[in-house]
Structure formats: C-alpha cells, structure tokens
Design a protein around this motif. Sequence first.
Motif, PDB file in Angstrom:
ATOM      1  N   TYR A  70      -1.097  12.396  -5.792  1.00  3.50           N
ATOM      2  CA  TYR A  70      -0.450  13.089  -4.667  1.00  3.50           C
ATOM      3  C   TYR A  70      -0.749  14.583  -4.638  1.00  3.50           C
ATOM      4  O   TYR A  70       0.085  15.351  -4.179  1.00  3.50           O
ATOM      5  CB  TYR A  70       1.079  12.917  -4.717  1.00  3.50           C
ATOM      6  N   VAL A 119      -3.933   2.864  -5.018  1.00  8.98           N
ATOM      7  CA  VAL A 119      -4.264   2.757  -3.592  1.00  8.98           C
ATOM      8  C   VAL A 119      -4.874   4.071  -3.143  1.00  8.98           C
ATOM      9  O   VAL A 119      -4.273   5.125  -3.374  1.00  8.98           O
ATOM     10  CB  VAL A 119      -2.997   2.455  -2.768  1.00  8.98           C
ATOM     11  N   HIS A 164       0.811  -1.216   0.000  1.00  7.64           N
ATOM     12  CA  HIS A 164       0.000   0.000   0.000  1.00  7.64           C
ATOM     13  C   HIS A 164       0.842   1.263   0.000  1.00  7.64           C
ATOM     14  O   HIS A 164       0.299   2.354   0.027  1.00  7.64           O
ATOM     15  CB  HIS A 164      -0.935   0.004   1.216  1.00  7.64           C
ATOM     16  N   VAL A 165       2.162   1.124   0.046  1.00  7.01           N
ATOM     17  CA  VAL A 165       3.021   2.317   0.034  1.00  7.01           C
ATOM     18  C   VAL A 165       3.881   2.235  -1.224  1.00  7.01           C
ATOM     19  O   VAL A 165       4.831   1.449  -1.279  1.00  7.01           O
ATOM     20  CB  VAL A 165       3.935   2.371   1.273  1.00  7.01           C
ATOM     21  N   TYR A 169      -0.286  13.097   4.394  1.00  2.18           N
ATOM     22  CA  TYR A 169       0.702  12.079   4.031  1.00  2.18           C
ATOM     23  C   TYR A 169       2.077  12.454   4.560  1.00  2.18           C
ATOM     24  O   TYR A 169       2.800  11.639   5.133  1.00  2.18           O
ATOM     25  CB  TYR A 169       0.744  11.916   2.508  1.00  2.18           C
ATOM     26  N   HIS A 189      -5.749   7.370  -1.162  1.00  4.81           N
ATOM     27  CA  HIS A 189      -4.771   8.180  -0.423  1.00  4.81           C
ATOM     28  C   HIS A 189      -4.774   7.886   1.069  1.00  4.81           C
ATOM     29  O   HIS A 189      -3.729   7.713   1.701  1.00  4.81           O
ATOM     30  CB  HIS A 189      -5.068   9.663  -0.670  1.00  4.81           C
ATOM     31  N   GLN A 243      -2.957   4.837   1.972  1.00  8.65           N
ATOM     32  CA  GLN A 243      -1.496   5.030   1.956  1.00  8.65           C
ATOM     33  C   GLN A 243      -1.034   5.641   3.280  1.00  8.65           C
ATOM     34  O   GLN A 243      -0.035   5.221   3.848  1.00  8.65           O
ATOM     35  CB  GLN A 243      -1.098   5.957   0.795  1.00  8.65           C
TER      36      GLN A 243
END
Length: 1825
Positions: free
Chosen positions: A1168, A1126, A1112-1113, A1175, A1128, A1131
């Motif tokens: 992103y 995935v 997941h990363v 994050y 956000h 993550q």
Amino acid sequence: MVLLAWWDLFRRLQSTRNTSWQLRKGVSEIGEEVDYDEELYVAGNMVIWSKGSKSQALAVYKAFTVDSPVQQALWCDFIVSQDKSEKVYSSDEVEKCICILQSSCINIHSIEGKDYIASLPFQVTDVWATKYGLLFERSSSSHEIPSGPPREPLPTMFSMLHPLDEITPLVCKSGSLFGSSRVQYVVDHTVKIVFLSTEPSIVMTYDSVQSLHSVWVLRRVRAEEENVVLKFSEQGGTPQNVPTSSSLTAHLRSLSKGDSPVGSPFQNYSSVHSQSRSASSPSLHSRSPSISNMAALREKNSQASKVFITSDLCGQKFLCFLVESQLQLRCVKFQESNDKTQLIFGSITNIQAKDAAPVEKIDAMLVLESSGSLVLYTGVVRVGKVFIPGLLAPSLTMSNTMPRPSTPLDSVSSPKPLSKLLGSLEEVVLLSPVPELRDSSKLHDSLYNEDCTFQQLGTYIHSIRDPVQNRVTLELSNGSMVRITLPEIATSELVQTCLRAIKFILPKEVAVQMLVKWYSVRSAPGGPSYHSEWNLFVICLMNLMGYNTDRLAWTRNFDFEGSLSPVIAPKKARPSETGSDEDWEYLLNSDYHQDVESHLLNRSLCLSPLEAPQMKDEDLSQSLSLDSSTLLFSHIPAMFFVLHLVYEELKLNTLMAGGNRSLADLLVQLARDLRLEPYLDHYYRDYPTLVRASGQVCTINPGQTGFMHQPSFFMSEPPSIYQWVSACLRGEGMPPYPYLPGVCERSRLVVSSIALYILGDDSSVSDEHSQYLSRVTPVPQKSQAEQEENRFSFRHSTSVSNLAERLVVWMTNVGFTLRDLETLPFGIALPIRDAIYHCREQPASDWPEAVCLLIGRQDLSKQACEGHLPKGKSSVTQVLSSDVPSGTETEEEDDGMNDMNQEVMSLIWSEDLRVQDVRRLLQSAHPVRVNVAQYPELSDHEFIEEKENRLLQLCQRTMALPVGRGMFTLFSYHPVPTEPLPVPKLNLTGRAPPRNTTVDLNTGNIDVPANMTSWASFHNGVAAGLKIAPASQIDSAWIAYNKPKHAELANEYAGFLMALGLNGHLTKLATLNIHDYLTKGHEMTSIGLLLGVSAAKLGTMDMSVTRLLSIHVPALLPPTSTELDVPHNVQVAAVVGIGLVYQGTAHRHTAEVLLAEIGRPPGPEMEYCTDRESYSLAAGLALGMVCLGHGSNLIGMCDLNVPEQLYQYMVGGHRRFPAGTHREKHKSPSYQIKEGDTINVDVTCPGATLALAMIYLKTNNRSIADWLRAPDTMYLLDFVKPEFLLLRTLARCLILWDDILPNSKWVDSNVPQIIRENSISLSEIELPCSEDLNLETLSQAHVYIIAGACLSLGFRFAGSENLSAFNCLHKFAKDFMTYLSAPNASVTGPHNLETCLCVVLLALAMVMAGSGNLKVLQLCRFLHMKTGGEMNYGFHLAHHMALGLLFLGGGRYSLSTSNPSIAALLCALYPHFPSHSTDNRYHLQALRHLYVLAAEPRLLVPVDVDTNTPCYALLEVTYKGTQWYEQTREELMAPTLLPELHLLKQIKVKGPRYWELLIDLSKGTQHLKSILSKDGVLYVKLRAGQLSYKEDPMGWQSLLAQTVANRSSEARAFKPETISAFTSDAALLSFAEYFCKPTVSMGPKQEILDLFSSVLYECVTQETPEMLPAYVAMDQAVRRLGRAEMSETSELWQIKLVLEFFSSRSHQEQMQKHPRRGLFMSSEFLPVVKCAIDNALDRWLQAGGDTCVHAYLSGQPWDESQLSMLACFLVYHSVPALRHLPPLGLEGSTSFAELLFRVKQLKMPVRALLRLAPLLLGNPQPMVM
C-alpha cells in the motif's frame, strides 16, 4: 457420380435388415397450414427425415447418422420454460425436436440446430413422446426380480421433460373403488404401454398377467404427491426429479365369467412429471371412478396391437383398440367432463376387423374386414366399402405376377350407391408402366360385384398403416404398398357452409346419417367437379327430404358435365369417341332413371329450363308430392330456416355471389312448397328474374304436415340483413337478428358493429347476449353453443376513446382483417370504413399491430411488430466513394469505424463532411506523418533520433485515440457469431516526408518507456468491444472464441471483456470461464473482467459477483484469511466493482468497509505504499455509489458518522484508528512512509470530496455544501491544493443542483471575494507586487474554481444541448485558450491551464453530447494538432474523449442526468489526467470507459414505411412545465436527439406531409424507450400527393399545391401521370393508366373517363383509395339501371345503404363534431347518383311501370318483362311487402293526408309514398316528383 453415390447408399440401406418408418402430418416452421407428409425412416445407424406428398416431390429434409444401430426414432416437442408448473403450460415456448434412441443413449436434435445427448442409465424397450417430454419403458431382465422383501422393486417407467433434465421415475396414483388411493412408482414390469396420446394427454397400458387394458391420464406431479413418494420410498437413493401422470378415468378390464365387477382391484398409474429436484413421488387423493366407467370385455384379451383415437362426423370421440387375436376393433366413446378435469368413458362397441386406421381429415376410420374388403366407418356408423381401382386392373388382364403398383394413387370410395346415382370411377393416373386394358367392359362386371374381394385375385390387402390426414398406406400380401387418398367431405365452400349449418341444427344421430348418405353420394365412383358438387348436394338433400328429384324440372336438368360416363379411362387424354355405346347402355339400364321414356320425351321437349311449356309442368305437378317417410322430412322447416340464414350470410361475401344464386334456387323451391309467401317475395326482390309468378309446386299432404317439426326459432317474417342495417341507419327499431353460432359469423359481426357504431351502443360488442342478436339453438345440442360462448370477448387493454376506435379495436379482437373487409359489399362496409377513416387520422401509438393493419397505417403496424434499421449490408453498400477519404488504404486497413450507419448520419449532418473529419481525427490504424526539417548542422544519425523523438511525442496522441473512438462507434455493430470481432491494430509507426520512409520506435536509438502500449491496447480492445450493440446475439462460446492466440494481444482481450460487461453481454459468460481467466493472473484481464462483470450486474447486489470481488479486496476478507498477493490496480478495480454492484443500495457493511478504506494507512514492507491516491479515490467513488443520493436518509448508518468522517478526510486532522476487525493489520507502522497520526489529506481528499458529492447529489443540502466552500482567507488557501478546489467546487455545485444557472455570472459567483479582488488577469503585462499575497496560489485557485464550476455546469445540462450553457462554456474555453498564450501564463503554470481547458472542453462536450456541434468540433480539431510542449498523454486523452462525446454513438446516443449516470461520469471524467500512458497513480485509466453507463439512446429516426429508408419528418415536442419554465412546445426536424424523456409530455409527428402520429408520454415512457432502444426507428407514412423533405425542401412541388382552387378545372387539370406523386399503390397507378388516359376516338366514353379521373383524384387526395371500387360499382349500377338490365338488386341495396348512411343521424352528429374533416365520399357524387336513380325509376313508372306496381300491390299477375325493374322500384323505395298492405285498406283513401296517416306505421319514406299516391288514390295521372 452423385447418382451413383445415392444408389450405393440406397443399396446399403436395403441390405440392413431393421428398417422402419413413421409418418405424420407436415408441420411448417412458421405455423401455417401445409398439406404434405413427413416421414422418419430408420435403417441401421441412419435416420432420414423427408417431406413430400402426391403433388410435391419428396425431399430429404435432414439425415442423421449415429454410432450404433438406431432402435427407434420419433418426433417430440419439449417445453422450454422457466416455471414448470401446469398453469403456464399454454404460454410456454416449445422446442420441436427429433429423438433417436440407441442402446446406451438417446440423441436429441432440435429444429433450431441444438443437439443434446442423454445417456440412458438402463436398457430401454420403448420410448414415447408425450405432451410434456419423453417417456421411457425400462426393459426388465430376469435377474432384477427382488430376492427378498427388504428391496423395493425398481421403477419400470421413467420420464425426461427436457434433454437437459434428469431422467426421473414415473409416479402413479391408483384409485380403488372404495375411495382410498395410493401414490407410488410404476414398478410392475408386467405392465406395458400400448398407446400414448398428447391431446387429450392419456396413456393406455396392458397388464399381461391380468390381461387388463387400463387408461391413465398423464400430467405433471404435484408437490404433495412428491413428498408422499419420498416418505414411502425406503431406498436410500438420491432424490430424483419426478415425472407425472394423473388419476385415471376408465379401465377396460376383461373379467372371467366368475368375477363380479365390484371386486376387481382398480389400479391406476400416474406418470408424474414434476419439476422439483426431489425424489420421485405420486399424488395422494384420487377421484375414485364410478363403476360405470368400467367396461367388461368378453374372455381374456390379448394385448391390443393397435390403438388410436378417432372422432365421428359430429365430433364425438372414440378410443379404438384392435385385438388381433379375436379380429375385433373395440371402440369406446369418451368425452371431457364439463370442468375439463377428467374424461368420461361410455360403453364399448365391437367391430369385426383385421386392421384399422383413422382418417382424421374426414372424421372417419378405415377398417379392413377379415374378408379383405375395406370399409369406411365414421365413429361406429358404417359408411360403405372403399374400392381401389388401380389394384385390380393389371391382374385381370395379365397372367403374370402383378407388377408393383406405383404409390401415388387417387382412391375413390364407392359404397353401395345409396343415391340413385352411379358414375365412373375417377380416372387414376398410374405412373408405373401398366399395360393398356384391352376390354374395359368386362372389368366393370367384376368390379361392381359385391363379393368380388381380393382373395380371388391372388393379392389382397394385408394391413393398413401410416394414416395422415386423409391419406393411408395399404400393405398388400405380396409385400408391395399402395398409398391412397380418400376424398374429402366437400370441396366447394358453398356446400361446406350448408353442411355446417345443417349439422348444427339436426340432432346428432340424424346429422351423422345425413352426412354418411351425402358422403356416399359425393364419393360415388367418378367424383364430381366443383360445379356439379352443388347439384349433387341439392339432389341428395332433396331426396332425403322426400322429393323425387327426377320429376322436378329444375333439378332434372342439372348438367353433370359428362361425369356419368362409366368408362374407366386408364389415361386422362382418352379420345371421347370410344365407348359411346356403353354410355347409352349404361344410361338405359341404370336405376338412376326410373322412367326412361318420359325422360327422353322430356329431354326432347324441354330444350332449356326457361322455355319449358307451362302445361307440361302442370301435367307433371299432379304426381309431385313429398314422401314423408324420409330421413329429413320432419326437419324441413328447420333446415329451410338455417339455409335462409346461410343465404343471408353469403350475401355479405361478394365472392360467394354465384353460389348464393344457386342457393336461392333451392330456397325458392322449398318456400313454395312450404307456402311461405313472405319468403318468396323476399327472394323475388333479391333475384327478380329467378322467381316466377308461378313455378312447379310439390304438394305436401296436409295430413303429413303434422309430422313436420316446427322449430321455435322459425320466423314468419324473413330475416334480412340488408333491411336490418337499413332500419338501423334510418333510426327505426328492429327485432333481433337471428344467427347460427359458428356458421353465420359475418352476420353477427355486421349486426354488432352497426349497433355499436351507428346506434352507439357499447353493450352490443361487450355482452355475450346482445339485444341485437338472437342465437338459433337446436334444443338437444348444448356443448357447441358453450364453446362459442367464449369466442369473442372485448378486452379493455387498449386505450379507446370514441366509438370509431372502439369498433376498430373490437373488430381486430374478433379477428376481422382487411381481406374480410374487401369482400363485404360496399354499402355494408361503408360504416366500418368510415370508422377506420376516423381512426386513421389520429391513432394511438400503443395499438397492437393488427389494429394498425386494419386502419391502413402500415407505419404503425410495422412499428408494432419490429423496429431495427435495415442492417447487414450497410457496411458494404452504403459506404459510397465519397464516404471514404481518398488516398487511405481502406481495403487493407480497418480503422474500426466502418460499421456506422452512414444513411442516418448523412441525414443528421447533411451539409458538410464532419463525420469524415472525425474519422480522420480518431483513426489509430494508419502511420502518422513525422515532419521534421533537417537543418544543415544535424548529422544523419541525430536527424533519425530527432524523427524518432518526434514520433514518440505523436504516439502519446495516437495511444489516447481509442477511448474517443469507442465513444464514436458506441453500440453500432452486430457481430457475426461465426467470425471473431475485428479489432483494428494500434499503429505506432510513422512516415517521414518527402520520401515516405518508415519511422519506427523499436530501433533502439532512443529510450522508449517499458510496456508503454499496454494501456493503449487495453483501450483499443474496449473500443472494439463497445461497437457491439446490446441487442446482438452473443453467447459464452463466442466470447471465448475471440480469445487471441498471441500473448501480446492479451491486453486487447482484457479490454474487450470489460466492454462486453459494459454492454451487458458478460452475464452470458459461463462462471467456469470467468474463473479460468482470473486464475491466469494476468493483471489487465483481471481488471477488465472485474469491472465488466460489475458493470453488467449494476446495482443488483449479486452474491456470486460479490464473492468474486471480495477475494481481490483484502478489507472484505475475514481477518484470519491468508493474505493474497493481489496487484494494486486489480484491488482498485475490485473496489470500484463493489461500488457498481451495490450502487444505490446503501448497504451498511459495504459502506463501512469502504469508508475505512479511503483512509487506509500504508502497511509495513512494500504494501500500500505506491499509488495510494488511486486506491483512496476508488474507495471514495465506490462509497459514493453505494450511498448514491441517499443523503440525509442514510438510515442505519448514523453510528458510522459518514459525513463527519468524510469531512475529516477532506480537511485533515487527527487519525481515528479503526475499531473492529482490521485493527491488527495496521498496528505496525510503515517502513517506507512516515505519516504520523494525522490524516494524509493529499491522499484522502479527492475520494472523500467526491463521496460527499455523490451521497448528497441533488439534495440541495446547504449545510454540507458549506463545508465545501472554497476558503476565503489567504491563510486557509495555503492549506488546500488548488487542484482540490476544483473538486470541492464541483462537489458543492452537484449538491446544490437546482442552483446551477447557465451563465458566466453564476460561474464567477463561485470564486471567493479575496481571489476575485486580487487575482491577476492573465492578459496584463506587469505583475502587481504584493508581499502578503501569494499571487501564484491565488491565480491557480482562481482557474481551478472556475473549471470546477464549468464542469458542474456540464453535469447539470449533460446531453441537453442547452444554448445558454453552451455559450457560457464556449466563452470560458476561448478564455482559457487565450490565457495559455498570454505572456504571464507562467505564474499560473501552463500545466494547470491545460488541465482547466480540458475540463471546460469536456463540460462543453457533455452539454452537446451526440449533437456533433461544429464549434466544439473546431476546438477539438485545433487541440488535436497541438502535440509539442506541455501536451502529454492525459491531455490528448481528454481532448479526444470530448470529441468522442460530441459524436457519441455516431449521433445516436446522448448523456442522461440521472443519479447513476452522474456517478458513472464522475468516474470517467475525473479531472486529473494521467501524465503518461502507464500512469495510474491518481486514477485508474480503465474507469474512463464507465461513461457507457451514462449513455442512453435518444435519436429518433423517421423511416418511410414504403421505401424502408430513413427520411426527414417534422416533430412537435411538448415539454412538461417545471419551476423554470411553463409547458412549452418546440418543433424539431427529425432525425434528431430528443431531450430527456422525463422532461417531455408528448411527441407528435406533424403533418401535412406525413400521417400524424402521437406518442403520449404521460401514460409512461416505456413505449418510446423501446422504440429508441431499437435504433430509434419510428415508421412514418407519406400522405398522398406529398414529397419527402429531401426531394422537396420547401413544399412547393406537392400535388395539392399545384392544383387550382376551382373544382371543375381541377378535375380536368388532373393528369393521370401525376398520380404517381400521390401514391405508391400499384393498383391505383394501373387504374389511372388504363381507365383515365384519353385515347384518340373517345366519343361518348369521354364522360366516363372524366368521371373516373375525378373519382380517382377524390380518392387519392382524400386518402381513401379503398373507396374507389365503391365509386365505380355505384356508377356501373346506376348505368345498368338506366338500361333496365338489373338481374339482381344487391347493388341497388348497397347504394341505398350508402345514401342512408350519409343521411343518418349518427353521421350528421359526427360531421358537426369534426367540421374540418374531409368528406369520406365526394359531396357532389352522391346527389348525382341519387338523382340518376330517381330519374330512371320515374321514367319507368311513366312508361307503364305504374300498372305493374298496381298489379303487385293488389296481388294480381303482372307482365313478366317488367320483373327486374319492379323489384328495383320496390327495393329502392322500401315499398312494404304485399302482406302488410290490405289490413290498412289503402285503396280506399281519398286524400294524400289520409294516406300519409295510414302509412305512418309502415315506416315508408315520404318520397316513395308520393310516387305511390297516384296509384293508391285511384288517380290515373302518374305523379312524378
């Protein structure tokens, strides 16, 4: 109906043909002794397991039905252990199972209820239960025989060690005669198992080709053996796990006449159970058994049809196998070698037999001879025939076929009577209707005919089966079965003890013969009752010694209670008139009486043994001499001595006093005949009335005395345990005391404990061979003594300071209990009780349960064995009406807070209803009130909209409540595994007064944000899941079972999963399920699951979890991997998860990736670009966790420049492009955000700041801290967001941990000078105008810095309830609330002020966590009511989190300040709150729940051990000294939250109300931690006369407070009624009731009553109720002595020992050491007793006793009426025995001084000498002192 159904079932069972069954001894679940049989009955597809016995009705325990016919059913115990090596076998837990074999599979059901099914890869002929699991034999069919050489034959035997393990081949290791050995699979299908035993673990096989029986040892395979098999096996099959057996010890081989034993091949199988999963294999080198191990049998054997192991009466073991074709039972004696590694087999004995079965309980076996008669053998010694009375009776009297006899028959074994006794057969209860016998006399003639076997009667015994204990089943030729019980060897304890002692001392062969004779006598028809068993024993024993018991007066008069009647009564209640003639005929004809006439004459003359005229005795005595040819004649002295030791041993058991008197009879007779005067004198002093000056003596021919074997251990001085103890107490030396190992254990115990406690010699209990004991050992026997060697060893595990503790701990290790102590005579028990009394005052908290039971501290023993608050009904019974606020619909709605422990909370907060208030504030399951006034100008439609808008505002608050509720109910519930967890529903509707109409958001009148409730229901699920306590029993199935049916509840379930991770239960969830949940792609479920799994694996670096998170990363995936889509938030959760799993490990690769992720640039497309802040923050937090507190020693990361990189992220600057793998990804710029080459500080600053704070946490690193200073120029201030100043201040303070001080001056010192000087005070009206200063910036910076400092204060003093920190924070909270209402609050901005207020409130709640402080509660309640204006979801969240922290876990939990806790709290309390319920932009909401990782149980709840309810108790807590304060003490009233354990030195429960109890933390906090984790239950015990704090808060009502100081009035003032306040002991209460209450006409008894009252008062107030029986016994003894009625002197001995103990040196020393200690026995009582005894004896001396004493001392006969008083005088004054006096020539002494000098070496007390002086000096006047 039910009956019909059962009958139907029974018919079905009967009709199925293949029925079989097996029986075993009953096994209870708890492990106690039970005496019933268990049966497994197999019929068709059914297996029925039932239990029952003669005395207990048969009950079906379990019934199983399977799909195909059952081939076999058996019991098997599987070992459940992690490490399956042989070493740990003993400690493994065992799973008791029942196995049902079908043709294709085997079903295994464990007692606990687990079911397994294992399919079988081959057809099984037989299955055996072994010590290690199951053993299978594969059925070999013809087509399997290998066609050519290349194929190896398949193994024929397999094992299964656990139902979940694979079935693996057995390996055998055969040793040949020449030393080489082979290891291979068992492949020979001609070899069959005929027998398998678990103890010892051996297998017997039969080879049908060679007609050879072999014995193998079964063990687990060893690794090297496995490897060998793997190399040997050429088949390419998959490797399998190996089962094991070990090298063989004996081969029973039949040789044909031409063979010589040497040439025979010596094969040896070993089944090898091994645990490794490699291929099967065997072991390499084998001990080659010597030739003597081989036993050659005649002819060729056929296979043994029955094999069993039996042992004889002396414990020698035999392996017996029955070869039916030759009607032979072959018995081989075997024993273990000294090193326990192998069995040594002896020679073989053949017994002619048709069938046989072992009778374990009496160490014998029952053999059915070919003639049809039953014979009992012990080992290979024949005992005698067994007659079963019920079998013959009907067939003699009836011509028709014999009716089926009922099963429960007693049987009686009647061998040919070896003694001169014969009695009737015991009456047998026949349950089936059997006709009365018409003529019983005829029956006897046939019964006692030797050759009357069953053949003539038409039915005979066909076989014997199902032996259990001493019960067997006989199968008759007509198909019916009879269950018989063989009588035991001895039922009375006295006989058992004597037999043990005799067996110990005699050589084995003699012992077996003696026991066989005794068994024949005892079990002669008409078994004895309890009383007469002893008489029988005496007669049997004396006959064997050579006595003629018929001629001896005292044995002749034994009353056999009518058991000589020879009539067989078919019914018990048979009138006694019938058959009296037969009685006489039988008596006259029996050979029991040799000389009938003289006996009848005697009977008429000797009416009672005491009045027998003396001349008759003399007449008889001429003919009484011993027959020296008998079995035991030569062993008489040895037997006399061991019986004397048994006599002394029984003196130490008050319950055996009656038996001891009988034993004395026998000993006196033997002592007379052996002419042992010292022993006679000894018995005279014990039982004066028993031993006459003259008695019947049996002469032993002087010529035959040589035959008598005088043992080396025989002592001419009789050993006396009382004298030994008395000498110890007086401090005189004594020879070691002899004892019989295994028989005289009490004597040994008393001697060792007295030596330890009185003489203070530690070695008495630690060394095996102590100088105080001499072990009596018969020369030939070694093995038993060796077994005894290791019985007691003193383990130095427990902390023991003084002798008393040493003694108590030792006694517990030896297995001495309170019940044993109660049966010791009180004088002997006194020193032990004194030691116990010492220990009771100040015990150590870590003693094992048994020690605490012994010293009478139930509170400690209960603590040692358990410690959970009484649970279960608490939610029902204890929620009284007052607990539920009236008007709420508690029945229908569950607000999720019902399971709190009301009892404890009502003790902690007893004065008010704050808990109800909290419940009201935190409940979210009821509709809210929507109160809107309707103004006239509003239309109805607008009014509805108005109401709904108001409801929307209120819902912001409702949705924020579950997080706080989760804190309040933390770990308070143990779920029922069969029900789903109740989750209260989140109610977002409202009710509008006055008509209570429902207001709903879903009408469509106003705009409601989409998925507004998704996070609220997530939190609701977490709150519900966090109720589950970590100690609950939960498994994977239950977690999956909770999965909701409706999709809209998925968010709640996601939260529930996260909660299970936080309380550690998620580790039980199967990997398959985890995968299943993640593939659903539901965002919330993924978040909850990832965070939950990571929290459960905190700091473990678990690889499987790491893989799970890495998917997941994206940054953790290899650069070429497919880009996964995935969400956000998932993550973010995964990144935090990485931080949790690697917490504190400083793992380099992880740290490197996370460091880069903090500044991850936005990618092209939409990647992103949104919510980047959360994050970046997550990466920062994760990095901080990975390097938590590592600070300057980040070894191996120097090249990463972690601090510098973080600094850059924090203050901005030119971006460095990442080197390495992920460069490619960030090449193209984002199309959404133009960021340039500089770092976007708004994104990266919070994460970097907190990462620095965590990496340098508590390191006091000034240089890093200076980076985090707030800027002190206006120019620089403009560059920093004020919000970030909060984080910087917080980070700086956390690094400079030790500088934080709890006062407002320190808080202000964090504010830079420029701000301090120019900041406006918010209360002013006018704004100062200034050009160059931006007031808004300054004031915002000011409040945020102060808030940051306050928050750090909260971290520093979290969970400490520090008063100055509380006052300081409370002041700031009040300040912020006033600022909010100030006129110029708008300059700072209300939102900023609200944020700061929330931060300060959270800090306040952290400091007061779990304490429920009222002032903080008032603040929270005030803020709860604010719902309008700036108040948004985030602020409500903060307020209710503060409320939750304040009542964390219902007051049971508090916060810790360890590094991991601070890291978790930083995540949970991150000071930027969401603006609405779906806002995760700056901080993922799920992280708010990580506070759980910082919570620790610190509530100590005293529970009264008698009532089992929580109570108040006073604690004294001692703090260790630190740099801020010295070592200090503080008193707390428990239940209370303790400070953090690492700050404490010790905790003590203080008196005077409760027994003191000390928990010493300097030795380690483990003990206290385990108490706290089990609900914090600390058992306490009220002392006598005290009331609990609840009933008597001031302590004015306790009994000691009421009594007057004056002692005499005290005893009178003591009313028996008041004793109930002292003690809850039922025995004492009834003593007071019956012995201390005055009645009307008391008269002379008043004095006794007063004495009892004062004694009772003394016992209870001094907390020694166990001394009450001793006081009463002493009083009774003194009164009896006064009346001259002492028939035995044991009580006088006890009083003497008590007096000697209190005057002994050791006791005096102890009193000096502890002068404050209460006296153990009343100081006034003893002198009175002493005086009374002296007076009574002196009165007797004056009344003519002196002549008696003189006669005794000079050895002349004396007056028999004075017997008992003389003995009392001799015992009490320790007058030495007659034999010691003459050599001193005392008679001739002229003066007292000379006398004193001569007697010095006799160690006679002076007071006794004063009384004897007149007699010895020839002075006629008695001198009375």
